[in-house]
Write a protein that holds these residues in place. Structure first.
Motif, PDB file in Angstrom:
ATOM      1  N   ASP A  26      34.996  27.731  15.748  1.00 39.70           N
ATOM      2  CA  ASP A  26      34.954  26.756  16.842  1.00 39.70           C
ATOM      3  C   ASP A  26      35.159  27.382  18.210  1.00 39.70           C
ATOM      4  OD1 ASP A  26      34.365  24.634  15.198  1.00 39.70           O
ATOM      5  OD2 ASP A  26      36.447  23.974  15.001  1.00 39.70           O
ATOM      6  N   SER A  27      36.038  28.371  18.317  1.00 42.17           N
ATOM      7  CA  SER A  27      36.291  28.994  19.617  1.00 42.17           C
ATOM      8  C   SER A  27      35.024  29.649  20.164  1.00 42.17           C
ATOM      9  CB  SER A  27      37.423  30.007  19.521  1.00 42.17           C
ATOM     10  OG  SER A  27      37.092  31.025  18.581  1.00 42.17           O
ATOM     11  N   MET A  28      34.255  30.295  19.287  1.00 39.28           N
ATOM     12  CA  MET A  28      33.008  30.934  19.724  1.00 39.28           C
ATOM     13  C   MET A  28      31.957  29.886  20.049  1.00 39.28           C
ATOM     14  SD  MET A  28      31.654  33.743  20.491  1.00 39.28           S
ATOM     15  CE  MET A  28      30.278  34.831  20.429  1.00 39.28           C
ATOM     16  N   LYS A  29      31.882  28.817  19.262  1.00 36.68           N
ATOM     17  CA  LYS A  29      30.936  27.731  19.554  1.00 36.68           C
ATOM     18  C   LYS A  29      31.195  27.160  20.935  1.00 36.68           C
ATOM     19  CE  LYS A  29      30.417  26.008  14.862  1.00 36.68           C
ATOM     20  NZ  LYS A  29      30.615  24.869  13.987  1.00 36.68           N
ATOM     21  N   SER A  34      29.626  26.419  26.545  1.00 39.21           N
ATOM     22  CA  SER A  34      29.968  26.481  27.973  1.00 39.21           C
ATOM     23  C   SER A  34      28.963  27.318  28.763  1.00 39.21           C
ATOM     24  CB  SER A  34      31.377  27.026  28.170  1.00 39.21           C
ATOM     25  OG  SER A  34      31.421  28.422  27.921  1.00 39.21           O
ATOM     26  N   MET A  35      28.222  28.201  28.062  1.00 41.29           N
ATOM     27  CA  MET A  35      27.191  29.022  28.714  1.00 41.29           C
ATOM     28  C   MET A  35      25.804  28.394  28.598  1.00 41.29           C
ATOM     29  SD  MET A  35      28.312  32.935  27.863  1.00 41.29           S
ATOM     30  CE  MET A  35      28.726  32.768  26.138  1.00 41.29           C
ATOM     31  N   GLY A  36      25.740  27.166  28.069  1.00 40.34           N
ATOM     32  CA  GLY A  36      24.468  26.466  27.987  1.00 40.34           C
ATOM     33  C   GLY A  36      23.729  26.610  26.676  1.00 40.34           C
ATOM     34  N   MET A  37      24.328  27.277  25.716  1.00 38.64           N
ATOM     35  CA  MET A  37      23.669  27.462  24.420  1.00 38.64           C
ATOM     36  C   MET A  37      24.044  26.306  23.494  1.00 38.64           C
ATOM     37  SD  MET A  37      23.881  31.552  23.761  1.00 38.64           S
ATOM     38  CE  MET A  37      22.714  31.492  22.414  1.00 38.64           C
ATOM     39  N   ILE A  38      23.245  25.266  23.544  1.00 37.72           N
ATOM     40  CA  ILE A  38      23.481  24.103  22.697  1.00 37.72           C
ATOM     41  C   ILE A  38      22.245  23.878  21.823  1.00 37.72           C
ATOM     42  CG2 ILE A  38      25.122  22.990  24.265  1.00 37.72           C
ATOM     43  CD1 ILE A  38      22.868  21.250  25.273  1.00 37.72           C
ATOM     44  N   PRO A  39      22.421  23.230  20.681  1.00 45.22           N
ATOM     45  CA  PRO A  39      21.257  22.976  19.829  1.00 45.22           C
ATOM     46  C   PRO A  39      20.119  22.303  20.595  1.00 45.22           C
ATOM     47  CG  PRO A  39      23.248  22.496  18.625  1.00 45.22           C
ATOM     48  CD  PRO A  39      23.657  22.780  20.058  1.00 45.22           C
ATOM     49  N   GLU A  40      18.913  22.702  20.257  1.00 51.86           N
ATOM     50  CA  GLU A  40      17.655  22.233  20.859  1.00 51.86           C
ATOM     51  C   GLU A  40      17.369  22.853  22.227  1.00 51.86           C
ATOM     52  OE1 GLU A  40      15.471  20.727  18.910  1.00 51.86           O
ATOM     53  OE2 GLU A  40      17.045  20.807  17.401  1.00 51.86           O
ATOM     54  N   THR A  41      18.163  23.828  22.654  1.00 49.91           N
ATOM     55  CA  THR A  41      17.912  24.534  23.904  1.00 49.91           C
ATOM     56  C   THR A  41      16.957  25.687  23.630  1.00 49.91           C
ATOM     57  OG1 THR A  41      20.094  24.005  24.774  1.00 49.91           O
ATOM     58  CG2 THR A  41      18.967  25.857  25.787  1.00 49.91           C
ATOM     59  N   GLN A  42      15.970  25.865  24.500  1.00 48.23           N
ATOM     60  CA  GLN A  42      15.022  26.962  24.340  1.00 48.23           C
ATOM     61  C   GLN A  42      15.646  28.255  24.837  1.00 48.23           C
ATOM     62  OE1 GLN A  42      10.915  26.318  25.180  1.00 48.23           O
ATOM     63  NE2 GLN A  42      10.585  28.422  25.776  1.00 48.23           N
ATOM     64  N   ILE A  43      15.393  29.342  24.109  1.00 49.27           N
ATOM     65  CA  ILE A  43      15.855  30.673  24.493  1.00 49.27           C
ATOM     66  C   ILE A  43      14.674  31.635  24.420  1.00 49.27           C
ATOM     67  CG2 ILE A  43      18.209  30.272  23.661  1.00 49.27           C
ATOM     68  CD1 ILE A  43      17.426  32.113  21.253  1.00 49.27           C
ATOM     69  N   GLU A  44      14.848  32.783  25.048  1.00 46.13           N
ATOM     70  CA  GLU A  44      13.851  33.853  24.948  1.00 46.13           C
ATOM     71  C   GLU A  44      14.585  35.156  24.713  1.00 46.13           C
ATOM     72  OE1 GLU A  44      10.469  36.193  27.578  1.00 46.13           O
ATOM     73  OE2 GLU A  44      11.337  34.351  28.367  1.00 46.13           O
ATOM     74  N   CYS A  45      14.146  35.920  23.731  1.00 46.39           N
ATOM     75  CA  CYS A  45      14.744  37.221  23.447  1.00 46.39           C
ATOM     76  C   CYS A  45      14.275  38.201  24.521  1.00 46.39           C
ATOM     77  CB  CYS A  45      14.341  37.710  22.063  1.00 46.39           C
ATOM     78  SG  CYS A  45      15.048  39.309  21.647  1.00 46.39           S
ATOM     79  N   ALA A  64      24.229  38.374  26.746  1.00 43.33           N
ATOM     80  CA  ALA A  64      24.243  39.404  25.703  1.00 43.33           C
ATOM     81  C   ALA A  64      25.232  38.997  24.620  1.00 43.33           C
ATOM     82  CB  ALA A  64      24.632  40.751  26.295  1.00 43.33           C
ATOM     83  N   LEU A  65      24.810  39.136  23.372  1.00 42.61           N
ATOM     84  CA  LEU A  65      25.647  38.794  22.222  1.00 42.61           C
ATOM     85  C   LEU A  65      25.693  39.956  21.254  1.00 42.61           C
ATOM     86  CD1 LEU A  65      24.095  35.311  21.479  1.00 42.61           C
ATOM     87  CD2 LEU A  65      26.332  35.708  22.490  1.00 42.61           C
ATOM     88  N   ARG A  66      26.814  40.094  20.573  1.00 44.28           N
ATOM     89  CA  ARG A  66      26.893  41.085  19.498  1.00 44.28           C
ATOM     90  C   ARG A  66      25.956  40.641  18.374  1.00 44.28           C
ATOM     91  NH1 ARG A  66      33.294  41.006  18.967  1.00 44.28           N
ATOM     92  NH2 ARG A  66      32.671  38.855  18.809  1.00 44.28           N
ATOM     93  N   ILE A  67      25.376  41.605  17.694  1.00 44.17           N
ATOM     94  CA  ILE A  67      24.464  41.305  16.589  1.00 44.17           C
ATOM     95  C   ILE A  67      25.159  40.451  15.532  1.00 44.17           C
ATOM     96  CG2 ILE A  67      23.228  42.358  14.633  1.00 44.17           C
ATOM     97  CD1 ILE A  67      21.651  42.576  17.220  1.00 44.17           C
ATOM     98  N   ALA A  68      26.425  40.746  15.242  1.00 38.16           N
ATOM     99  CA  ALA A  68      27.163  39.990  14.225  1.00 38.16           C
ATOM    100  C   ALA A  68      27.265  38.514  14.595  1.00 38.16           C
ATOM    101  CB  ALA A  68      28.556  40.584  14.032  1.00 38.16           C
ATOM    102  N   ASP A  69      27.455  38.210  15.887  1.00 37.34           N
ATOM    103  CA  ASP A  69      27.529  36.811  16.330  1.00 37.34           C
ATOM    104  C   ASP A  69      26.145  36.175  16.339  1.00 37.34           C
ATOM    105  OD1 ASP A  69      30.300  36.947  16.690  1.00 37.34           O
ATOM    106  OD2 ASP A  69      30.086  37.653  18.755  1.00 37.34           O
TER     107      ASP A  69
END
Length: 79
Positions: A26-29, A34-45, A64-69
């Motif tokens: 939950d803490s990571m979610k 808080s950074m805008g990464m919510i379900p149904e949000t479009q992202i680009e690698c 930037a995210l760790r690969i494990a996350d």
């Protein structure tokens, strides 16, 4: 038929996707939301460095995210 959900780490640079779900503590979610990464949000690698990190563009910001996350974030690839 919609694309199946896959771990974010399977995206290639330049590919776009929509966030499906998180399988993180939950803490990571909360941090990602808080950074805008919510379900149904479009992202680009933007960049992926195998075994190290992945950078994705979310709502105009590069995160930037760790690969494990990132492996615990499921996405659906889009065109």
């Amino acid at each position: 038929m919609p694309e199946p959900s896959v771990p974010m780490t399977l995206l290639n640079e330049g590919e776009k996707a929509v966030i499906s779900s998180f399988h993180l503590p939950d803490s990571m979610k909360k941090r990602l939301v808080s950074m805008g990464m919510i379900p149904e949000t479009q992202i680009e690698c933007v960049r992926i460095k195998k075994g190290s990190l992945i950078a994705v563009k979310v709502r105009g910001a590069v995160i930037a995210l760790r690969i494990a996350d990132a492996a615990c974030i499921l996405v659906r690839k889009t065109e």
